[in-house]
Design a protein around this motif. Structure first.
Motif, mmCIF file in Angstrom:
data_model
loop_
_atom_site.group_PDB
_atom_site.id
_atom_site.type_symbol
_atom_site.label_atom_id
_atom_site.label_comp_id
_atom_site.label_asym_id
_atom_site.label_seq_id
_atom_site.Cartn_x
_atom_site.Cartn_y
_atom_site.Cartn_z
ATOM 1 N N GLY A 53 0.798 -1.217 0.000
ATOM 2 C CA GLY A 53 0.000 0.000 0.000
ATOM 3 C C GLY A 53 0.832 1.269 0.000
ATOM 4 O O GLY A 53 0.291 2.377 -0.079
ATOM 5 N N ARG A 54 2.163 1.135 0.118
ATOM 6 C CA ARG A 54 3.023 2.321 0.153
ATOM 7 C C ARG A 54 3.967 2.379 -1.044
ATOM 8 O O ARG A 54 4.281 3.471 -1.526
ATOM 9 N N VAL A 55 4.447 1.226 -1.467
ATOM 10 C CA VAL A 55 5.270 1.168 -2.676
ATOM 11 C C VAL A 55 4.730 0.039 -3.551
ATOM 12 O O VAL A 55 4.000 -0.838 -3.079
ATOM 13 N N SER A 56 5.113 0.046 -4.809
ATOM 14 C CA SER A 56 4.605 -0.978 -5.728
ATOM 15 C C SER A 56 5.296 -2.316 -5.495
ATOM 16 O O SER A 56 6.415 -2.376 -4.957
ATOM 17 N N ALA A 57 4.629 -3.373 -5.915
ATOM 18 C CA ALA A 57 5.223 -4.713 -5.805
ATOM 19 C C ALA A 57 6.515 -4.796 -6.609
ATOM 20 O O ALA A 57 7.475 -5.470 -6.217
ATOM 21 N N ARG A 58 6.555 -4.089 -7.752
ATOM 22 C CA ARG A 58 7.762 -4.099 -8.592
ATOM 23 C C ARG A 58 8.937 -3.450 -7.860
ATOM 24 O O ARG A 58 10.060 -3.960 -7.874
ATOM 25 N N THR A 59 8.668 -2.335 -7.184
ATOM 26 C CA THR A 59 9.725 -1.670 -6.425
ATOM 27 C C THR A 59 10.194 -2.541 -5.271
ATOM 28 O O THR A 59 11.400 -2.636 -4.989
ATOM 29 N N ALA A 60 9.242 -3.178 -4.599
ATOM 30 C CA ALA A 60 9.607 -4.062 -3.489
ATOM 31 C C ALA A 60 10.525 -5.187 -3.958
ATOM 32 O O ALA A 60 11.510 -5.521 -3.293
ATOM 33 N N GLU A 61 10.212 -5.753 -5.115
ATOM 34 C CA GLU A 61 11.057 -6.835 -5.644
ATOM 35 C C GLU A 61 12.428 -6.298 -6.046
ATOM 36 O O GLU A 61 13.451 -6.976 -5.862
ATOM 37 N N THR A 62 12.481 -5.075 -6.574
ATOM 38 C CA THR A 62 13.770 -4.465 -6.924
ATOM 39 C C THR A 62 14.651 -4.302 -5.684
ATOM 40 O O THR A 62 15.856 -4.576 -5.720
#
Length: 366
Positions: A53-62
């Motif tokens: 809810g705060r950052v995208s799933a793509r950013t989290a994986e990065t």
């Protein structure tokens, strides 16, 4: 003796070169942020498990990929002192010898590892009865508890300590837990009963686990309702401890009653194994003379001959959902109350009743 270390390499000759973008020595969260091209705050959110809810799933994986490439490990001791948490969950189960609970542990540990949590596994030494507090004054070392309803009585001391508690396979109307994760147990029993009734069985015997918990009461209720809705069908109950030998005795009582049941509906695959053993000792064939169903889909189910028709429970997903619910509670989010679907796996232990001919219960292919 000459040192094997190279000048300027404090880690020694075996020390791997630092990954691109990393500072000399141990990688830091700043290194991860630079490598992933994000802020340190984003790194903290992702590696702290608070990114949803705060950052995208793509950013989290990065971020996670950058941490892996740099070999970054958070300083858990410092974080624990700062947050007052140790990032450790206690998983309480009634037994380690039951591979259902081993799979629950595997699922919980997988999700915990993704969020830098540890899981301590604690088997209640009394099975489904009361147990001593496993940590005593050290309970402050825990952030929360995930527990099977079959081990609920082991948790009195831990509940008194105010730890967040997530209950698995328990009455959702209860108020003991911060969150619950359930299987659709009633539907599983309805599927098993519907399968047998559809094959033409009208005389059923229920090998019921002699354990007074919500999950087994749900199985009995669903079976009773399914049989009551089928004209001419009857069910009698024999209780058994959750072990093969006691199930053998219970099944023998059921199969020597008159009129003899044509199907045995078992609360657990262990009980079904005892039922198959009893049938063989009485000179009965499974499924030609008596059909047998189980519950759980343990590895035992395909070790039996014929292989067991049983209700498959997604044990790993139960553990994973339990850990996710605890993480939500700790983060102050609504954990929800998931109910996971189950399904009947048809194999060779069921067929039509002897009065209706041989019948066929087509096994599921694997």
């Amino acid at each position: 003796m000459a040192s094997s270390r190279r000048p300027g390499c404090p880690g020694g000759a075996d020390q791997p070169p630092a990954a691109p973008g990393a500072s000399p020595g141990r990688p830091t969260s700043r290194d991860v942020a630079r490598h992933a091209n994000v802020s340190q705050a984003t790194v903290s959110l992702v590696l702290g498990g608070k990114w949803q809810g705060r950052v995208s799933a793509r950013t989290a994986e990065t971020v996670r990929t950058a941490a892996r490439e740099l070999g970054y490990r958070p300083n858990l001791a410092a974080r624990s002192l700062r947050l007052g948490r140790t990032r450790t969950a206690l998983l309480v189960v009634p037994a380690l010898t039951h591979d259902y609970f081993a799979r629950v542990h595997a699922g919980a540990s997988r999700v915990a590892a993704e969020h830098d949590f540890g899981v301590v596994l604690y088997p209640s030494p009394a099975g489904t009865g009361p147990a001593v507090d496993p940590f005593g004054s050290a309970r402050a070392a825990l952030d929360g508890v995930i527990a099977s309803s079959m081990a609920a009585d082991a948790l009195a001391a831990l509940r008194e300590g105010g730890l967040p508690l997530v209950m698995l396979d328990t009455d959702p109307a209860g108020d003991r837990a911060a969150a619950t994760v359930n299987l659709d147990i009633a539907d599983g029993m309805r599927q098993a009963a519907g399968h047998l009734l559809g094959l033409g069985h009208l005389r059923l015997a229920h090998l019921a686990a002699a354990v007074d918990t919500w999950t087994f009461r749900e199985r009995a209720r669903a079976l009773s309702e399914a049989v009551a809705a089928a004209p001419g069908a009857v069910v009698r109950t024999e209780r058994s401890a959750l072990d093969v030998e006691d199930a053998l005795r219970a099944a023998t009582r059921a199969l020597t009653a008159r009129p003899r049941p044509t199907a045995l509906v078992c609360d657990d695959d262990l009980l079904a194994a005892g039922a198959c053993k009893a049938a063989r000792r009485l000179g009965l064939r499974v499924p030609e003379d008596v059909s047998v169903t189980g519950f759980d889909d343990l590895s035992l189910a395909t070790a039996l001959e014929p292989e067991l028709t049983t209700v498959r429970l997604p044990a790993e997903e139960v553990g994973a959902a339990g850990m996710r619910a605890l993480l939500a509670v700790l983060a102050g989010r609504a954990p929800g109350a998931p109910v996971l679907p189950v399904r009947l796996v048809r194999r060779g232990s069921t067929a039509g009743p002897p009065e209706a001919g041989t019948g066929t219960g087509a096994p599921e292919s694997h």
